[in-house]
Scaffold this active site. Structure first.
Site, short mmCIF file in Angstrom:
data_model
loop_
_atom_site.label_atom_id
_atom_site.label_comp_id
_atom_site.label_asym_id
_atom_site.label_seq_id
_atom_site.Cartn_x
_atom_site.Cartn_y
_atom_site.Cartn_z
N GLU A 201 -5.09 -4.10 -4.97
CA GLU A 201 -4.08 -5.15 -4.85
C GLU A 201 -4.62 -6.34 -4.06
O GLU A 201 -4.40 -7.50 -4.42
CB GLU A 201 -2.82 -4.59 -4.18
CG GLU A 201 -2.04 -3.63 -5.07
CD GLU A 201 -0.93 -2.91 -4.34
OE1 GLU A 201 -0.06 -2.33 -5.01
OE2 GLU A 201 -0.92 -2.91 -3.09
N GLY B 100 0.78 -1.23 0.00
CA GLY B 100 0.00 0.00 0.00
C GLY B 100 0.81 1.27 0.00
O GLY B 100 0.26 2.36 0.12
#
Length: 236
Positions: free
Chosen positions: A108, A100
C-alpha cells in the site's frame, strides 16, 4: 444504519473518482477496504476504462480490478502512478493515516509513494482527528521474522505496547505477510498530530523494520462518507 453507511461509502468513492480522475491519467493505484470496492466499481463503469492500467496493493484489490474488468498491471512495469485511491484504518486532521489492518501496508505504501496524487476514501468512523483515538489495535509494523523479539523490546523502550499479530484462528503462529514477514501491532495510545512524523522516523530507524503503517504527509485529499449520506472533503 448499515445501508446508510454503505450508501455514504459509495457516494464518497464515486465523488473521489469523478472529481480527481483526469483525462491524462493512465496508471491508477487501487487500494483495499470496503470503501475502495466502490472506487473500482466506478472506474469500471467509465466508457474509457480500457485506457487505464490499474496497480493493486494486495490480493483483494487485485480481485477488484479483475472483477470490474479493468486492465491489471504491477509496479515492476509501472513505477510511476498518476493517481492512487485507498482506504485507511484511521485518519487524523492532517490526513496522516494508520493503515495495515489487512497486513498489506508495504505494498500500500509503495503504491501511495509512487503516485503523483494519493486520495483517501473512508467512512466517518475512520476520521477521528487523532491517530489512536478510534483505532485501538495499534500501529501495524512489518518486520523480518528473526528480528521480531528485538523490535518488540525497542518499541517498548519508546513507550509502545507491542504484540506480534497472531494468525489464529485460521493459522497457528503469527500472520505472514505477502512478503514473508511478521506484523507487530504497537499501541502508542493517542498520537498527537505534531508527533506522528517523529514517531514514524523512530520506528523506521530500527534495524529489522521493513515498513510502518503510519502514512505521513502522503495523502493530498480525503473523501469522508458520513452516515447521513453526505460527503466531507478534506484537503491539505
Amino acid at each position: 444504519m448499515t445501508s446508510l453507511v454503505e450508501k455514504s461509502k459509495k457516494i464518497c468513492a464515486y465523488a473521489a473518482v469523478d472529481e480527481n480522475l483526469k483525462p491524462n491519467h493512465k496508471i491508477i493505484g487501487i487500494g483495499s477496504g470496503s470503501t475502495v470496492v466502490y472506487i473500482a466499481e466506478r472506474i469500471g463503469h467509465l466508457p474509457n476504462k480500457d485506457q487505464f492500467t490499474c496497480i493493486p496493493t494486495g490480493f483483494q484489490s487485485k480481485q477488484l480490478i479483475i472483477d470490474n474488468k479493468l486492465n491489471l498491471g504491477n509496479l515492476e512495469e509501472f513505477s510511476k502512478i498518476d493517481i492512487a485511491f485507498d482506504g485507511a484504518d484511521e485518519i487524523d486532521s492532517n490526513l496522516n493515516c494508520i493503515k495495515g489492518g489487512g497486513a498489506c501496508l508495504l505494498q500500500e505504501k509503495l503504491v501511495a509513494d509512487s503516485a503523483d496524487n494519493f486520495i483517501i476514501v473512508a467512512d466517518d468512523r475512520k476520521s477521528t482527528g487523532v491517530l489512536g483515538k478510534g483505532w485501538k489495535k495499534g500501529v501495524p509494523i512489518e518486520v523480518v521474522p528473526n528480528a521480531y523479539n528485538k523490535i518488540l523490546n525497542e518499541l517498548s523502550k519508546i513507550g509502545g505496547n507491542p504484540t506480534v499479530r497472531p494468525g489464529t484462528p485460521a493459522k497457528a503462529g503469527p500472520v505472514i505477510t505477502d512478503n514473508g514477514n511478521f506484523i507487530i501491532d504497537c499501541d502508542f495510545g493517542e498520537i498527537p498530530v505534531a508527533d506522528v512524523k517523529d514517531l514514524n522516523s523512530k520506528i523506521k530507524a530500527m534495524v529489522g523494520v521493513v515498513e510502518t503503517g503510519l502514512f505521513v504527509n502522503m495523502a493530498q485529499k480525503a473523501y469522508i462518507g458520513n452516515a447521513d449520506g453526505t460527503v466531507t472533503t478534506v484537503s491539505v
